[in-house]
Design an enzyme around this catalytic site. Structure first.
Site, mmCIF file in Angstrom:
data_model
loop_
_atom_site.group_PDB
_atom_site.id
_atom_site.type_symbol
_atom_site.label_atom_id
_atom_site.label_comp_id
_atom_site.label_asym_id
_atom_site.label_seq_id
_atom_site.Cartn_x
_atom_site.Cartn_y
_atom_site.Cartn_z
ATOM 1 N N HIS A 44 16.611 0.398 -5.977
ATOM 2 C CA HIS A 44 16.824 -1.355 -5.701
ATOM 3 C C HIS A 44 17.291 -1.695 -7.094
ATOM 4 C CE1 HIS A 44 15.082 -5.118 -3.937
ATOM 5 N NE2 HIS A 44 15.304 -4.572 -2.576
ATOM 6 N N GLU B 123 4.113 -6.841 3.650
ATOM 7 C CA GLU B 123 5.360 -7.346 5.466
ATOM 8 C C GLU B 123 4.048 -6.223 6.567
ATOM 9 O OE1 GLU B 123 8.798 -5.494 4.202
ATOM 10 O OE2 GLU B 123 9.094 -7.141 3.080
ATOM 11 N N GLU C 244 9.688 -12.572 -1.304
ATOM 12 C CA GLU C 244 10.786 -11.869 -1.882
ATOM 13 C C GLU C 244 12.131 -11.667 -1.828
ATOM 14 O OE1 GLU C 244 10.103 -7.155 -0.846
ATOM 15 O OE2 GLU C 244 7.540 -7.881 -0.858
ATOM 16 N N LYS D 183 13.455 3.429 -6.702
ATOM 17 C CA LYS D 183 14.874 3.996 -7.691
ATOM 18 C C LYS D 183 16.049 2.358 -7.642
ATOM 19 C CE LYS D 183 15.424 8.334 -8.206
ATOM 20 N NZ LYS D 183 14.694 8.236 -6.836
HETATM 21 C C1 GLA Z 1 10.319 -5.324 1.261
HETATM 22 C C2 GLA Z 1 9.060 -4.664 0.323
HETATM 23 C C3 GLA Z 1 9.156 -3.810 -0.574
HETATM 24 C C4 GLA Z 1 10.211 -3.442 -1.001
HETATM 25 C C5 GLA Z 1 11.051 -4.152 -0.550
HETATM 26 C C6 GLA Z 1 12.848 -3.451 -0.155
HETATM 27 O O1 GLA Z 1 10.634 -6.576 0.794
HETATM 28 O O2 GLA Z 1 8.498 -5.673 1.153
HETATM 29 O O3 GLA Z 1 7.644 -3.521 -1.659
HETATM 30 O O4 GLA Z 1 10.059 -2.449 -0.295
HETATM 31 O O5 GLA Z 1 11.233 -4.353 0.975
HETATM 32 O O6 GLA Z 1 13.589 -4.425 -0.599
#
Ligand code: GLA
Length: 685
Positions: free
Chosen positions: A358, A150, A307, A356
């Site tokens: 998530h 990201e 993701e 933690k």
């Molecule tokens: C982003 C990041 C991940 C994580 C997620 C959590 O997409 O790329 O590393 O932090 O958010 O939602």
């Protein structure tokens, strides 16, 4: 088939084995196999472990982790591990830390604490990429590369002195000389003329509004700086390793500062991260917009969902868990809209650290859970629909989106703070979603010729070439809708004179002499009964037909909705922010005017999308309602439903994927429908 495409749909997650003892890795791989996982992203935040001191590498644990995965036949999307620098970088080189517009330093301790223009960061990160690529280029588990993570998520805008110097260099390349820059930035205003390049800075916190073109260029520069990191890492990987290269974009999560349309050519496959806005009960509609935009960025090619979440995230104010079935609907909606892979953050829920709470594929409570059972079911689903891999999505409609227009539209000192870029994009896409019609969300430079309808929301900033392309599309028989606050400025954010909406005035057959934004909460009524808010304008028809006018408000009798017949096409304009039912009615009229249609008729709330490969096609039907739905479909339902002959039942909350056996097609000669036939295509093989 593109080289990144494996034997079926990719399925998996970010996998962070370094957070767990090695004994857990064995259980992980066994569970991955149980769930049908076939791809994991490894090493994303591993820099501090892989390079404990500058130039000293420790690959032992990663060697072992990749071997365990390979033995379990799990493929790896290997990260370059540059996403977040180790603490030693800032400790030794404090000049690598980013600064905010007010000069505050962003310290390490979270993630991504680096200045994107830092030559030190670039050098150290590329040294890491080189070491990782040399070590693992031949590893049999590694099927693709994951550059950083990201890019620009937390550090997109850095205002430090290093960034200031880089900004000047970027401006030098863009403008060549100071006179040209002064013209473009309109520096005759407020005594801003520059006589020396060193006088120029990023738009740091100032007593009042900074120069808008300076702001716009800084946004362009900042996106380009992040892109430069992607390109530098990619170039190195291409020299050292054979696997395709990607990075995860953040399309549709409200992040607007990275111009992904221009980045797409720097990856071998487009990958995206998407998270639902938990507070939004219609979040699945936003998901569809994100997926349609990702596909648009990918030029219509299949893409990878890198993701999303199995359930709640940790970073919203109230992190609502997904209800049973919701994760499956979300996942298959992405596939319906062109994803050839469904991955999540993350495999196993962390014990420690900021994430933690998530969700993950394996929750804290372990595999005997709703989440893991659903994970296994989804794995089986994706196997069952493996044949859709590589197919493309059918769409009759295009929606034009341009990050530059987004940046420009939301600069300060504008007529109304209530005009936001994504507002009309979301409203129009949502109306199409409710009508069951699929749209490609594309850049204004895209080829529009195949679309029946083109929607142009809030294209505030538009280049001449893009305005010309829209005109050519309409003149060639297309139907277009332009919404308010479009066509206002050129690429330098200079007003297009002679009346609004400058660039589209002639095409739309209208001329607006003055904006009349509404007060907060103020509503107006149109003479067709619609209500609207936020925006009105003093519009004069200049060839266009008036379809609705204001019945009250500041401009009674003034046109609000117009249609201009242009050769065989039509250019519509809406000069106010219609409420949702009125937007739905407008979109219904546009669909009728243009002939754009849903793949099959379906009740509202049942999402239907068609993917196609040559003569073969698949219909995805996702029932977001609490009522069973019946659709007129013939084919073989691949998720366990078997053959359906003219009627497909999609139970409440469920999903169906049908390999279609026949399609109703209309044979049309000229404008006259002569015959309707049922063409049977050989789909059941
Ligand atoms: C982003 C990041 C991940 C994580 C997620 C959590 O997409 O790329 O590393 O932090 O958010 O939602």
């Amino acid at each position: 088939m593109r080289s990144w495409q494996g034997a079926g749909i990719w399925y998996g997650a970010d996998y962070n084995p370094e957070q767990w003892p090695e004994s857990t890795w064995v259980e992980d791989v066994a569970l991955m196999r149980r769930a049908g996982v076939n791809l994991v992203s490894v090493g994303i935040f591993s820099w501090a472990l892989l390079e404990p001191a500058p130039g000293t590498f420790d690959f032992g644990w990663l060697d072992r982790a990749l071997d365990v995965l390979h033995e379990g036949q799990i493929n790896v999307d290997l990260a370059t591990a540059t996403a977040s620098p180790p603490p030693w970088l800032a400790h030794r080189y404090p000049e690598t830390l980013p600064r905010r517009a007010d000069g505050a330093v962003l310290w390490p301790g979270g993630r991504q604490a680096y200045c994107p223009s830092s030559p030190v960061f670039r050098e150290r990160s590329l040294a890491l990429v080189e070491a990782v690529a040399r070590r693992y280029a031949e590893h049999p588990a590694v099927v693709m590369w994951h550059v950083s993570n990201e890019l620009g998520c937390h550090n997109v805008h850095c205002y430090c002195d290093v960034s200031a110097a880089a900004f000047r260099r970027w401006l030098g390349e863009r403008y060549g000389d100071l006179d040209t820059l002064n013209d473009a930035w309109g520096t005759a205003f407020w005594s801003q003329r520059y006589h020396d390049w060193d006088e120029i800075n990023p738009p740091r916190t100032a007593p009042t509004f900074a120069n808008p073109t300076q702001q716009l260029d800084f946004l362009r520069f900042s996106s380009d700086e992040q892109r430069a990191q992607l390109r530098a890492e990619r170039e190195l990987l291409k020299r050292l390793a054979p696997q395709p290269v990607t990075t995860n974009f953040m399309i549709g999560t409200g992040i607007k500062y990275l111009d992904y349309h221009s980045w797409a050519s720097d990856v071998d496959l487009v990958a995206n991260d998407h998270y639902l806005t938990a507070a939004d009960p219609e979040a699945h509609v936003g998901l569809a917009l994100a997926a349609d935009h990702t596909r648009g960025v990918a030029g219509g090619d299949p893409w990878l969902l890198m993701e999303h979440s199995t359930s709640a995230v940790n970073w919203q104010p109230r992190n609502v868990a997904k209800t049973p079935g919701q994760m499956r609907r979300n996942s298959l909606a992405h596939v319906a809209r062109g994803a050839d892979g469904v991955l999540f953050f993350q495999w196993r829920a962390s014990r420690a650290g900021a994430e933690k709470f998530h969700s993950a594929l394996v929750p804290h409570a372990g595999p005997e859970t709703k989440v893991f059972r659903e994970v296994c079911r989804l794995g089986a689903d994706l196997k069952a629909i493996a044949e859709v891999r590589g197919s493309r999505v059918d769409a009759d409609v295009a929606i034009l989106v341009d990050y530059e227009a987004w940046w420009g539209a939301e600069l300060d000192s504008h007529p109304s703070v209530d005009v936001t870029y994504a507002d009309q994009l979301t409203a129009l896409h949502g109306a199409l979603w409710r009508a069951g019609v699929t749209a490609d969300v594309v850049h204004p430079s895209a080829d529009l010729s195949g679309y029946k309808l083109v929607l142009v929301p809030t294209l505030y900033l538009v280049r001449d070439a893009h305005a010309d392309a829209l005109r050519a599309y309409v003149e060639g028989g297309g139907t277009a809708l332009v919404t308010y606050f479009s066509g206002i400025v050129d690429e330098n954010d200079h007003i297009r004179l002679g009346g609004y909406p400058g660039a589209f005035r002639e095409l739309l057959g209208i001329r607006t002499e003055e904006f009349f934004p509404l007060r907060e909460g103020e509503r107006v009524t149109l003479d067709d009964g619609s209500t609207a808010d936020v925006w009105t304008e003093w519009l004069h028809p200049a060839g266009a037909q008036v379809l609705a006018s204001y019945a009250d408000g500041p401009l009674p009798g003034v046109p609000a909705l117009t249609r201009h017949a242009v050769r065989t096409g039509a250019a519509w304009y809406v000069g106010t922010r219609l409420d949702h039912p009125a937007t739905d009615r407008l979109v219904a009229r546009l669909l009728a005017d243009s002939g754009a249609r849903p793949p099959v008729d379906a009740p509202t709330g049942v999402e239907v999308v068609r993917r196609r490969a040559g003569e073969r096609s698949w219909l995805f039907a996702i029932n977001h309602t609490d009522t069973d739905a019946r659709l007129a479909v013939t084919g073989v339902e691949l998720l366990g439903g078997g053959r359906c002959d003219g009627e497909l039942v999609v139970p409440a909350g469920e999903v169906a994927v049908v390999r279609e056996l026949s399609e109703r097609r209309e044979i049309v000669v000229g404008k006259k429908e002569l015959d309707r036939v049922n063409l049977t295509v050989e789909g059941d093989r």
